[in-house]
Motif scaffolding. Sequence first.
Motif, mmCIF file in Angstrom:
data_model
loop_
_atom_site.group_PDB
_atom_site.id
_atom_site.type_symbol
_atom_site.label_atom_id
_atom_site.label_comp_id
_atom_site.label_asym_id
_atom_site.label_seq_id
_atom_site.Cartn_x
_atom_site.Cartn_y
_atom_site.Cartn_z
ATOM 1 N N PHE A 145 0.838 -1.198 0.000
ATOM 2 C CA PHE A 145 0.000 0.000 0.000
ATOM 3 C C PHE A 145 0.877 1.254 0.000
ATOM 4 O O PHE A 145 0.615 2.213 -0.735
ATOM 5 N N ASN A 149 1.213 4.188 -2.910
ATOM 6 C CA ASN A 149 1.032 5.618 -2.650
ATOM 7 C C ASN A 149 2.227 6.431 -3.120
ATOM 8 O O ASN A 149 2.071 7.520 -3.708
ATOM 9 N N THR A 216 -5.185 3.583 0.338
ATOM 10 C CA THR A 216 -4.556 4.189 -0.851
ATOM 11 C C THR A 216 -5.365 5.312 -1.474
ATOM 12 O O THR A 216 -5.045 5.756 -2.577
#
Length: 268
Positions: A145, A149, A216
Amino acid sequence: MKIYRVTPDTRIKLKHASPEDTHLCDDKDAGKKEIEKLLERMDALQDKLYAAKSRALLVVLQGMDTSGKDGTIRHVMRGVNPQSCQVFSFKVPTPEEQAHDFLWRVHPKTPPKGFMGIFNRSHYEDVLVTRVHKMISDKEAKRRFKEINHFEKLLCDNGTVILKLFLHISKDEQRVRLEDRIKTPEKRWKLSTADMQERQNWKAYERAYEEALSATSTDAAPWYIIPANHKWYRNWVVAHLVVSALEKMNLKTPKPDPHIDFKNLKVK
């Protein structure tokens, strides 16, 4: 469309988002007419995007099987020029792709400046399918995750606008669509045994999506949960979001060559 946006750092539950919702436009015929106007606007904006070559738009489509990813591309993106639009789908990684980090295969598929890119399934498969089928741990998922990002912020910082759309359907609506494929010979090619098997993992996919969307959805690249039980409304919302994303770029067509005297220029 802010009501469908997943607020960053917010823990979401899909049961609180109705896939049946049509309250922003409850007139189907009026909605379809507006879609046609939006597609005309999208075409004009895409011309500016291609001419300016200063920004790019990446549309990420995710959703359960039969949620309408193909249909969204077919009906909403039919208004764009294929010359400056790319569509990619990410399947099971090849041995070469598996030998690299999970984002290695994604970066080369992102749209160059001047282009619209569409991911029909995306890098998010590597935190969804892999998680449901226990290919990665919860710890690894959380690490991914963070990498997603960082990756998406890199794209945004370099001029790419990312529009992430989760097409939200109910389990009952999925059943109806799967049964339609079974009954309609022309649609049977879309059906696979994997579709039926994955349906048994509905709850696990819901949890995986909830965590992925919560972790996210960022200011740079937010998620939108699109009610998708009604196909026309899904298309209406997506068309609005794509047009809005292009308009916010404030695109300008390039200035003409200053050395050309257009007033006295004649074609012989």
